[in-house]
Write an enzyme that holds these catalytic residues in place. Sequence first.
Site, short mmCIF file in Angstrom:
data_model
loop_
_atom_site.label_atom_id
_atom_site.label_comp_id
_atom_site.label_asym_id
_atom_site.label_seq_id
_atom_site.Cartn_x
_atom_site.Cartn_y
_atom_site.Cartn_z
N PHE A 96 0.86 -1.19 0.00
CA PHE A 96 0.00 0.00 0.00
C PHE A 96 0.89 1.24 0.00
O PHE A 96 1.71 1.42 0.89
CB PHE A 96 -0.92 0.06 1.23
CG PHE A 96 -1.78 1.30 1.24
CD1 PHE A 96 -2.96 1.34 0.52
CD2 PHE A 96 -1.39 2.44 1.94
CE1 PHE A 96 -3.74 2.50 0.50
CE2 PHE A 96 -2.16 3.60 1.92
CZ PHE A 96 -3.34 3.62 1.20
N ASP A 102 9.43 2.79 1.45
CA ASP A 102 8.29 3.53 2.00
C ASP A 102 8.24 3.26 3.50
O ASP A 102 7.83 2.19 3.95
CB ASP A 102 7.00 3.05 1.31
CG ASP A 102 5.76 3.77 1.82
OD1 ASP A 102 5.84 4.42 2.88
OD2 ASP A 102 4.70 3.66 1.17
N LYS A 118 3.16 10.15 8.21
CA LYS A 118 2.47 9.72 9.44
C LYS A 118 3.10 10.26 10.73
O LYS A 118 2.78 11.36 11.15
CB LYS A 118 2.32 8.21 9.44
CG LYS A 118 1.32 7.76 8.36
CD LYS A 118 0.70 6.40 8.61
CE LYS A 118 -0.54 6.18 7.77
NZ LYS A 118 -0.31 5.51 6.50
C1 PLP Z 1 -0.62 5.69 5.09
C2 PLP Z 1 0.38 5.22 4.10
C3 PLP Z 1 0.57 5.91 2.89
C4 PLP Z 1 -0.30 7.05 2.47
O1 PLP Z 1 -0.17 8.14 3.32
P1 PLP Z 1 -1.26 9.32 3.25
O2 PLP Z 1 -0.73 10.33 4.23
O3 PLP Z 1 -2.58 8.74 3.64
O4 PLP Z 1 -1.27 9.83 1.87
C5 PLP Z 1 1.57 5.46 2.06
N1 PLP Z 1 2.36 4.43 2.39
C6 PLP Z 1 2.20 3.76 3.55
C7 PLP Z 1 3.12 2.63 3.88
C8 PLP Z 1 1.20 4.13 4.44
O5 PLP Z 1 1.02 3.44 5.56
#
Ligand code: PLP
Length: 405
Positions: A145, A230, A259
């Site tokens: 994701f 990521d 986050k």
């Molecule tokens: C939450 C998340 C995203 C997206 O972040 P947003 O701030 O909602 O755009 C991308 N990659 C990972 C691994 C995430 O947990």
Amino acid sequence: MSAEITRQPTADLYDAHVLNNYGRAPITLVRGLGSEVWDDEGKTYLDFTSGIAVSALGHCHPHWVQAVQRQAGELIHASNLFRNPQQGELARRLVQRAGPGRVFFCNSGAEANEGLLKLARLHGVRKSGGVEGQCIKVIGAENAFHGRTFGGMSATPQEKIQGGFRPLLAGFSFGRLNDLQSFADLIDEDTAAIFLETIQGEGGINPATPEFLRGLRKLCTEHNVLLMLDEVQCGIGRTGAFYAFEHADVRPDAIGMAKGLGGGYPMGAIWISETSADLFTPGTHGSTFGGTPLACAAALAVLDVIEREDLLGNVTRLAPAWHAALQAMIDEFPQHLKRLKGAGFMIGLEMTEDALGWVAALRDQGLLAPPAGGNVVRLLPPLNATAAELQRSVDVFRRVLAARG
Ligand SMILES: *Cc1c(COP(=O)(O)O)cnc(C)c1O
């Protein structure tokens, strides 16, 4: 105040006016302190959702509140047409953590990942000797994701994310997490980057193993392919290391963060290693709101507290006993629980059936925990959660399991 008199119930306002794009819990949260939040009926919850790994310091940490209040009264925003001291200092401290390189600031995880995918394109142009549109392949992981933008969705091979939005970006293919050969098989001379979460979050808390990450590192170096990690959910201390990849002793070429970085203030960033940072030149990327003095003051306060209160140490010290208590619970209720996944304060409990019913039952008993990947209940305590709060999460979970029989 007249606004008070005419105010309608929040539930009605949502039903009438807010876009219906979330599966939302039927509670309204109005206040938070530390690891707890309160709803508008005065009920207390242990918040192990932490705004989905955002509230790294819990709610309303005094140092964070003071830093944000002070900065709000000084300078909130002026644009990236000018320097601001907070952005410079925050970049210095992130580079100190990640290694020689440079940082770009944005506002969310998806936007951070867009930056990484644009970096991959620029790397591809350089790799193919200046040809655009040839070396554009990005290899991601099944079950990943990476966000809801077109770039993020293209890197997220899940029907529930992509459905209805095709065509997506070209050039993506997907290997199996922790199966190095499946990635090696997909690499060719037109591959620009390998892109994955160090620990998959939304996909169900699935860690990339250290051996796999080291194998990817070697593969990328051999093929002049960028390794882009990521760390939007697993970074900023969640596993007990500042970046989750530190456990594997690898260094990526680029990192996406968001986050936990702002501790609740919208904030994202990418770090790019020294050898690739020059790919971005004036005019090639930008963000109006990225790296405002206010956002950077919030993130600096997060880093301050992580250091001063030794929160990496807190996670490292408290996680083993918490994991052991959760494992004992799994052993006690094998009819409902399969296994524990994750690291530090990023835990997934794999249930034998869909997680949503459990998430609702836990909420009723005063524990907020998000679902992930169908059958997984996530537990994401703030990094400063205490041993007693961690135990409380186990107690509530056991109570809910025992009631189900
Ligand atoms: C939450 C998340 C995203 C997206 O972040 P947003 O701030 O909602 O755009 C991308 N990659 C990972 C691994 C995430 O947990």
